[in-house]
Design an enzyme around this catalytic site. Structure first.
Site, PDB file in Angstrom:
ATOM      1  N   GLU A   1      41.071  37.848  41.784  1.00  0.00           N
ATOM      2  CA  GLU A   1      41.446  36.907  42.839  1.00  0.00           C
ATOM      3  C   GLU A   1      40.576  37.124  44.073  1.00  0.00           C
ATOM      4  O   GLU A   1      40.038  38.195  44.294  1.00  0.00           O
ATOM      5  CB  GLU A   1      42.905  37.097  43.239  1.00  0.00           C
ATOM      6  CG  GLU A   1      43.892  36.830  42.130  1.00  0.00           C
ATOM      7  CD  GLU A   1      45.316  36.986  42.625  1.00  0.00           C
ATOM      8  OE1 GLU A   1      45.946  35.959  42.904  1.00  0.00           O
ATOM      9  OE2 GLU A   1      45.783  38.132  42.738  1.00  0.00           O
TER      10      GLU A   1
ATOM     11  N   ARG B   1      52.028  35.506  43.384  1.00  0.00           N
ATOM     12  CA  ARG B   1      51.300  36.175  42.348  1.00  0.00           C
ATOM     13  C   ARG B   1      51.896  37.508  41.918  1.00  0.00           C
ATOM     14  O   ARG B   1      52.456  38.204  42.696  1.00  0.00           O
ATOM     15  CB  ARG B   1      49.875  36.429  42.820  1.00  0.00           C
ATOM     16  CG  ARG B   1      49.533  35.691  44.053  1.00  0.00           C
ATOM     17  CD  ARG B   1      48.306  36.147  44.761  1.00  0.00           C
ATOM     18  NE  ARG B   1      47.936  37.468  44.579  1.00  0.00           N
ATOM     19  CZ  ARG B   1      47.059  37.857  43.675  1.00  0.00           C
ATOM     20  NH1 ARG B   1      46.528  36.995  42.855  1.00  0.00           N
ATOM     21  NH2 ARG B   1      46.718  39.099  43.569  1.00  0.00           N
TER      22      ARG B   1
END
Length: 314
Positions: free
Chosen positions: A175, A23
């Site tokens: 997230e 990410r």
């Protein structure tokens, strides 16, 4: 990043993303400085630093493992900073049973408490310092504030931290929230807009960036340009890939299509992403996971493309 505060206490806040993809981070708004930075001046009294021409460079640092101050040790041949924005990764959104609360693990808190050596030296060089915020597996996140008042309450907590530690902005990351856990609500379309609007009101002149992932990303992609224009930056969240966020109100001067994990993205890929960034005219170049120590050959491979200058470590 791939964990919330529970994992963050052990891990620092952000690792490889789920599903094998690693990410990345987020984005920008209004008038820009000589470095391409948005409105507002860095906290502190920066020295007259040589300038550069090219994209604004972002450096996320996993402070569970590495020192934020290392961002300031990279300089271009003319003395300009290799990086323009350093992001502390990461604080968390916890759930206290009735509302979302801002939480810093011991490593994030230590970085904030040691501002004299970790933050102020960067700001004195003209490097802005932001705090990234993401979920912590407790059901609270940036995409499920049930009311505008709830979003404003959390924004006030963030604003207080920015003010207390003299930070230059905040980074939002959807997230590891595990929406629905602990009886928390599911994401809604208004939550992220409420939060961004409240933050912009609470921290005028500060950076607000967005790591373009999760339900908040979906909501922003279909939101009014009035919301997106309150952001300063947004970026692709998948390291080693090239894909610009699509958020109404944000043009390419405030976006990073590139996402580089300094410790995991092959150098050849990083160079290619820098080349595409320049060729396509994107105004931001996001990197994550800058380690302690000297990785100037890797950093230089990007800065030579972005700014036409090698980077050295001091």
């Amino acid at each position: 990043m791939q964990f919330g505060i529970v994992a963050a206490i052990a891990d620092g806040g952000r690792t490889a993303r789920a599903g094998g993809s690693v990410r990345p981070p987020r984005r920008p708004p209004a008038s820009h400085t000589a470095w391409g930075l948005p409105r507002g001046r860095p906290t502190g009294q920066p020295h007259a630093t040589p300038t550069k021409s090219g994209p604004t460079s972002i450096a996320y640092v996993e402070v569970n493992n590495d020192q934020l101050a290392n961002v300031g040790r990279y300089q271009l041949a003319n003395g300009a900073n290799a990086f323009d924005v350093a992001i502390i990764f990461a604080a968390n959104i916890n759930w206290n049973g009735s509302k979302a609360v801002l939480y810093n693990n011991e490593n994030v808190q230590a970085t904030l408490d040691d501002a004299a050596t970790q933050i102020r030296p960067l700001q004195a060089k003209g490097i802005k310092v932001s705090l990234s915020i993401l979920g912590n597996h407790q059901g609270a996140g940036i995409a499920n504030f049930p009311t505008q008042a709830a979003a404003e309450d959390f924004a006030a907590q963030v604003s207080a931290t920015v003010s207390k530690y003299g930070l230059d902005g905040v980074d939002l990351d959807d997230e590891y929230s595990d929406y629905g856990t602990n009886g928390t609500p599911q994401p809604n379309q208004q939550s992220i807009g409420w939060l961004i609007s409240a933050l912009r009101a609470d921290v005028p002149g500060k950076l607000i960036s967005f790591y373009d992932i999760g339900p908040a990303s979906s909501a922003l992609s279909s939101s009014s340009s009035t919301i997106g224009s309150k952001l300063d930056y947004a970026w692709n969240p998948y390291y080693g890939t090239y894909s610009a966020p699509s958020i109404p109100g944000l043009d390419k001067s405030r976006l990073s299509a590139a996402a580089v994990d300094v410790q995991n993205t092959p150098q050849s890929t990083a160079v290619s992403l820098a080349q595409r960034t320049k060729a396509d005219g994107y105004g931001v170049f996001m990197t994550y996971n800058l380690p302690d120590g000297d990785v100037s050959p890797y950093v230089s491979s990007m800065t030579k493309v972005l700014y036409g200058q090698a980077a050295t470590y001091h």
